[in-house]
Design an enzyme around this catalytic site. Sequence first.
Site, PDB file in Angstrom:
ATOM      1  N   PHE B 133       0.844  -1.198   0.000  1.00 16.97           N
ATOM      2  CA  PHE B 133       0.000   0.000   0.000  1.00 16.97           C
ATOM      3  C   PHE B 133       0.879   1.248   0.000  1.00 16.97           C
ATOM      4  O   PHE B 133       0.533   2.289   0.543  1.00 16.97           O
ATOM      5  CB  PHE B 133      -0.884   0.036   1.259  1.00 16.97           C
ATOM      6  CG  PHE B 133      -1.930  -1.040   1.317  1.00 16.97           C
ATOM      7  CD1 PHE B 133      -2.236  -1.818   0.200  1.00 16.97           C
ATOM      8  CD2 PHE B 133      -2.634  -1.281   2.491  1.00 16.97           C
ATOM      9  CE1 PHE B 133      -3.204  -2.817   0.254  1.00 16.97           C
ATOM     10  CE2 PHE B 133      -3.611  -2.271   2.563  1.00 16.97           C
ATOM     11  CZ  PHE B 133      -3.894  -3.048   1.438  1.00 16.97           C
ATOM     12  N   CYS B 135       3.592   2.043  -2.741  1.00  9.03           N
ATOM     13  CA  CYS B 135       4.285   2.547  -3.922  1.00  9.03           C
ATOM     14  C   CYS B 135       3.751   3.929  -4.292  1.00  9.03           C
ATOM     15  O   CYS B 135       2.557   4.064  -4.576  1.00  9.03           O
ATOM     16  CB  CYS B 135       4.107   1.559  -5.067  1.00  9.03           C
ATOM     17  SG  CYS B 135       5.150   1.981  -6.450  1.00  9.03           S
ATOM     18  N   THR B 201       8.699   3.691   0.252  1.00 11.12           N
ATOM     19  CA  THR B 201       9.511   4.843  -0.136  1.00 11.12           C
ATOM     20  C   THR B 201       8.760   6.166   0.022  1.00 11.12           C
ATOM     21  O   THR B 201       7.535   6.201   0.035  1.00 11.12           O
ATOM     22  CB  THR B 201       9.991   4.686  -1.587  1.00 11.12           C
ATOM     23  OG1 THR B 201       8.835   4.454  -2.390  1.00 11.12           O
ATOM     24  CG2 THR B 201      10.942   3.526  -1.719  1.00 11.12           C
ATOM     25  N   CYS B 344      41.691  18.354  21.807  1.00 14.71           N
ATOM     26  CA  CYS B 344      41.330  19.360  20.796  1.00 14.71           C
ATOM     27  C   CYS B 344      42.450  19.532  19.772  1.00 14.71           C
ATOM     28  O   CYS B 344      43.620  19.617  20.135  1.00 14.71           O
ATOM     29  CB  CYS B 344      41.045  20.682  21.505  1.00 14.71           C
ATOM     30  SG  CYS B 344      40.787  22.042  20.361  1.00 14.71           S
ATOM     31  N   CYS B 347      40.480  23.094  15.344  1.00 16.52           N
ATOM     32  CA  CYS B 347      39.836  23.431  14.068  1.00 16.52           C
ATOM     33  C   CYS B 347      38.848  24.588  14.216  1.00 16.52           C
ATOM     34  O   CYS B 347      38.420  25.176  13.226  1.00 16.52           O
ATOM     35  CB  CYS B 347      39.123  22.216  13.501  1.00 16.52           C
ATOM     36  SG  CYS B 347      37.735  21.683  14.519  1.00 16.52           S
ATOM     37  N   CYS B 354      28.870  27.479  17.272  1.00 20.53           N
ATOM     38  CA  CYS B 354      28.155  28.046  18.423  1.00 20.53           C
ATOM     39  C   CYS B 354      27.898  29.531  18.215  1.00 20.53           C
ATOM     40  O   CYS B 354      26.845  30.060  18.568  1.00 20.53           O
ATOM     41  CB  CYS B 354      28.951  27.817  19.703  1.00 20.53           C
ATOM     42  SG  CYS B 354      28.065  28.335  21.180  1.00 20.53           S
TER      43      CYS B 354
HETATM   44  C1  FMN Z   1      13.982   0.226  -7.360  1.00 23.61           C
HETATM   45  C2  FMN Z   1      13.047  -0.052  -6.200  1.00 23.61           C
HETATM   46  C3  FMN Z   1      11.909  -0.794  -6.408  1.00 23.61           C
HETATM   47  C4  FMN Z   1      11.048  -1.057  -5.373  1.00 23.61           C
HETATM   48  N1  FMN Z   1       9.971  -1.818  -5.615  1.00 23.61           N
HETATM   49  C5  FMN Z   1       9.129  -2.127  -4.601  1.00 23.61           C
HETATM   50  C6  FMN Z   1       8.026  -2.978  -4.799  1.00 23.61           C
HETATM   51  O1  FMN Z   1       7.818  -3.494  -5.875  1.00 23.61           O
HETATM   52  N2  FMN Z   1       7.212  -3.235  -3.754  1.00 23.61           N
HETATM   53  C7  FMN Z   1       7.422  -2.703  -2.527  1.00 23.61           C
HETATM   54  O2  FMN Z   1       6.663  -2.964  -1.605  1.00 23.61           O
HETATM   55  N3  FMN Z   1       8.473  -1.891  -2.298  1.00 23.61           N
HETATM   56  C8  FMN Z   1       9.322  -1.608  -3.304  1.00 23.61           C
HETATM   57  N4  FMN Z   1      10.418  -0.814  -3.049  1.00 23.61           N
HETATM   58  C9  FMN Z   1      10.609  -0.246  -1.702  1.00 23.61           C
HETATM   59  C10 FMN Z   1      11.528  -1.110  -0.823  1.00 23.61           C
HETATM   60  O3  FMN Z   1      10.971  -2.381  -0.621  1.00 23.61           O
HETATM   61  C11 FMN Z   1      11.775  -0.481   0.560  1.00 23.61           C
HETATM   62  O4  FMN Z   1      10.541  -0.322   1.205  1.00 23.61           O
HETATM   63  C12 FMN Z   1      12.437   0.874   0.482  1.00 23.61           C
HETATM   64  O5  FMN Z   1      13.386   0.883  -0.554  1.00 23.61           O
HETATM   65  C13 FMN Z   1      13.099   1.281   1.802  1.00 23.61           C
HETATM   66  O6  FMN Z   1      14.140   0.424   2.183  1.00 23.61           O
HETATM   67  P1  FMN Z   1      15.694   0.748   1.919  1.00 23.61           P
HETATM   68  O7  FMN Z   1      15.981   2.074   2.505  1.00 23.61           O
HETATM   69  O8  FMN Z   1      16.439  -0.383   2.552  1.00 23.61           O
HETATM   70  O9  FMN Z   1      15.880   0.757   0.432  1.00 23.61           O
HETATM   71  C14 FMN Z   1      11.297  -0.556  -4.089  1.00 23.61           C
HETATM   72  C15 FMN Z   1      12.457   0.170  -3.882  1.00 23.61           C
HETATM   73  C16 FMN Z   1      13.333   0.413  -4.910  1.00 23.61           C
HETATM   74  C17 FMN Z   1      14.583   1.191  -4.661  1.00 23.61           C
HETATM   75  S1  SF4 Z   2      35.533  21.376  17.292  1.00 26.69           S
HETATM   76 FE1  SF4 Z   2      37.712  21.608  16.889  1.00 26.69          FE
HETATM   77  S2  SF4 Z   2      38.321  23.348  18.156  1.00 26.69           S
HETATM   78 FE2  SF4 Z   2      36.349  22.654  18.908  1.00 26.69          FE
HETATM   79  S3  SF4 Z   2      36.862  21.222  20.524  1.00 26.69           S
HETATM   80 FE3  SF4 Z   2      36.606  20.012  18.686  1.00 26.69          FE
HETATM   81  S4  SF4 Z   2      38.691  19.869  17.865  1.00 26.69           S
HETATM   82 FE4  SF4 Z   2      38.703  21.522  19.354  1.00 26.69          FE
END
Ligand code: FMN
Ligand code: SF4
Lengths: 445, 418
Positions: B133, B135, B201, B344, B347, B354
């Site tokens: 549910f 895509c 996604t 430290c 850097c 801050c």
């Molecule tokens: C190319 C691609 C195709 C995907 N196809 C599907 C799909 O067919 N069905 C589905 O439920 N999720 C699909 N997903 C989503 C993944 O299953 C997963 O929920 C999502 O990528 C988050 O996990 P990840 O961060 O490990 O990639 C797809 C993701 C990618 C990148």
């Molecule tokens: S950020 Fe840099 S200057 Fe600040 S404490 Fe860390 S190493 Fe020291």
Amino acid sequence: MIPTHLGFEEVMAPMSWQEARDEALRCYYCYDAPCMSHCPTGINVPEFIRHIAEGHLQGAARVIFDDNILGSTCARICPTEVLCEGACVRTKDSRAVSIGRLQRVATDYAMNQGFPVLPAKSVKVHANVGIVGSGPAALAAAAELRRYGCEVMIYEAREQAGGLDTYGIVEFREPLAVSQWEVQQVQALGVQFHYGINVGRDVSWEEVKSRHDVLIIAVGLGPVPALGIPGEELRGVYNALELIALTKMGDYEAIDLGSRVVVIGAGNTAVDAATCAKRLGATEVTILYRRGEEAMPAYAYEYEFAKHEGVNYKWWTVVTAILGDNRVKGVHCKQSALAPSDVPGRSLRHQPLVIKENSDFEMPCDSVIIATGQSRFSSPWLALGIQQENHVPTVNPLTFETSVSRVYAIGDCLAPQEATVVSAVQQGKQAAQDIVKRYAKEGNV
Amino acid sequence: MADLSVNVAGISAPNPFWLASGPLTNTAYQVMKAFDEGWGGAVWKTVGEPVINVSSRLASIDYGNRRMMGLNNVELISDRPIEDNLREIAEVKRRFPEHAVVVSLMLPSIPEMWKDMMHRVEDTGADGVELNFGCPHGMNERGMGSVIGQVPEYTEQITAYAKADSRLPVIVKLTPNVTDIRNPGRAAVQGGADALSLINTINSVMGVDLDTWLPRPQIDGRGSHGGYCGPAVKPIGLYMVSALANDRKVKVPLVGIGGIESWQDAVEYLLLGAQAVQVCTAAMHYGFRIIRSMTEGLNDYLNAKGVARVEDIVGRSANKVGDWNDLRLSYSYKVVAKIHEDKCIGCNLCYVACDDGGHQCIDKGPEMKSPVVREEDCVGCNLCALVCPVPGCIEMQEHDLGIVETWRQRQDRLTSLS
Ligand SMILES: Cc1cc2nc3c(=O)[nH]c(=O)nc-3n(C[C@H](O)[C@H](O)[C@H](O)COP(=O)(O)O)c2cc1C
Ligand code: SF4
Ligand SMILES: Cc1cc2nc3c(=O)[nH]c(=O)nc-3n(C[C@H](O)[C@H](O)[C@H](O)COP(=O)(O)OP(=O)(O)OC[C@H]3O[C@@H](n4cnc5c(N)ncnc54)[C@H](O)[C@@H]3O)c2cc1C
Ligand code: SF4
Ligand code: SF4
């Protein structure tokens, strides 16, 4: 990174784009970065590296050249280990960011793609400035003054501008083309160059001074002084700077070193001459130094480089005569030692020496390269009545003005031992800024 | 050896690492290879009426030297005939009886189609189904995918269609493209879901090519919104899992998905209430082999913690995530940054952070060895410690100020006073 081949091409390979990005991403982009305060010209290192990390090389080049018009030269020959990279915070948690090599990536880009437009200066001043010499100090002052709108005229004794960058830095550390390109950029800013004019000989110092509102003297140092020992006139005796200049100009026929070469002196110039001799075909190159390893003036990485290239070192050795009839056959040497009583407060390098009795020996060789430092000019200071001490003009340390108003002296002519291009550049900038300030204040805007 | 096996609503597997439905689980060849490498389960690439895809389909974000920090796709469900998929599923299940084989389904909202498909899946011997549910592209424009997941009534209804005539465990996979994940979660449970998995996604536009000015990925000059996943989305997945783990109306097992690429990522999901996890992008990036360090790492972690079974850590952190109203207020408890001068490296990133982005309470000076925090002005925001590149250099020291009071308690106190 130590190179392994011997040729006149640059020993330090350029970084690939991928390498450069990886390295740029190692930079923490420090605030008030120590690398920046340890660059004599104050290049905004984190800023230019960030440009590289973002893939904006033109921007990186702009940041560099804004502070250092000789950024390409400096990228190659700065002793970075003791300057910017020595101060990099990453020496403490990993290894220094390769600032010099990154600087080269950016400046090489500019060399290929065009010099960046530098930020405009906020004021425009009108002053007519004459500069004697065209080495790094002169070029930096000239560029800075032009960016503020001054008229700048350079008098150079030699046929090409660039000073030691052009004639004195060995080709495999900085190709001639790099120095020539930088000179062109300064020229493009509108600086007038007059070549073949040796001030003091071809035209008087007074005359040159009278032509300009301000005079900057940036004549560097003189030739390598004679050792004052027998045999110096023999064929096969070279002074290091002449030898290097011949290789830079590609005049290899004028050089005949033979296979066994002796180099006298152990500073940067000696390393350059010795490694140069290797490239010119010498099989056995020996550096003779009258003190020990600890007192050697060359930087540690230069020493490593020389050893890596197969240069031999012989310490505590004083050459007393060069032997031969017409052509060099060898050198006559004696052994030296530190004098029994040292002079308090003096560095090892300046402690008195004694010659050991009955320590004579001879070393056969085909040529001798003298690399014992450069002499100082005295004529400009005498001619213009500038206060001086031991041929070194006295200057205001912040402005580089001499005792004569509106006459400045910058660069190696002031230098003690360890002169660098990057500090010459900074002195040029400082003198220029003083001139700008003075003329802006005088309402000459 | 710790016991890594899991049982999610009756679906058992040798370990909690399952491949998420996606390009990795498109064929028997892939799923069997994955099982050989050590994956505990796989959710088959969503099966439905075969679709026609576009090319290209993926784009990604790099960060610094890190490739594929976030991935986005405009791929649809399986483009293979249902029969081929079901036949291969049966084959995989026969060869790997111990592994979890779950079939992801996406069908139009027609009860008969669901009934028929559930029977066909049962015949394959698969361990359960997962209802897609989520895509967010392509299928929703045809009335499926996230269109269902975004409307609780539809979610409940379709879940009920799937459950109507089948004993197979049904996992409902939720879309994160909603304002409150609890609503579709509760609806799915209402409809009979045996478990929930999340997240699918996230809707996204991945980027624009600076040279061509075309969106990425571009399909013959045009682009579309696509689903975002990969390491960048983990915090969103973690939040949503914790929200459902803490919801009293959701009493079914959860399966965590989103940005998992190491055993550490998985442990975080488990601690926040997931009984198993699913991985997509990381395995697409590095291949099935990443399972080895995941299982070994998890095993060693459990051993080091003295935990015998992976299920014993499930949900152990969930009840620590709750409303802001239940957090102690800063006059009652705070942390204060302390810079360890010896560590430290100078850097000054803490200083500038801050000063510009914090509360101007770090001083630095040429005579100082390192920047120094003015304790009384530090609000304990963490920024300096977050930017400091040196581990352990900036420590956030706890200051317990005696009283214990949260916003909720403060409100109660003030009300009782008036
Ligand atoms: C190319 C691609 C195709 C995907 N196809 C599907 C799909 O067919 N069905 C589905 O439920 N999720 C699909 N997903 C989503 C993944 O299953 C997963 O929920 C999502 O990528 C988050 O996990 P990840 O961060 O490990 O990639 C797809 C993701 C990618 C990148
Ligand atoms: S950020 Fe840099 S200057 Fe600040 S404490 Fe860390 S190493 Fe020291
Ligand atoms: C062998 C060698 C290696 C070096 N290696 C390095 C290195 O690795 N890194 C580094 O940072 N530095 C290095 N240096 C030092 C560096 O080259 C100098 O510090 C720098 O060039 C000084 O710049 P300058 O402008 O003062 O003088 P120079 O570069 O010496 O330029 C002076 C210019 O003035 C001209 N001139 C002199 N007299 C007159 C006159 N009367 N009329 C007209 N023109 C005149 C000269 O022809 C010359 O062009 C090296 C020096 C040498 C000799
Ligand atoms: S000019 Fe030289 S010292 Fe300055 S940053 Fe560049 S390499 Fe370092
Ligand atoms: S000190 Fe090193 S890390 Fe910091 S900005 Fe300079 S180069 Fe980068």
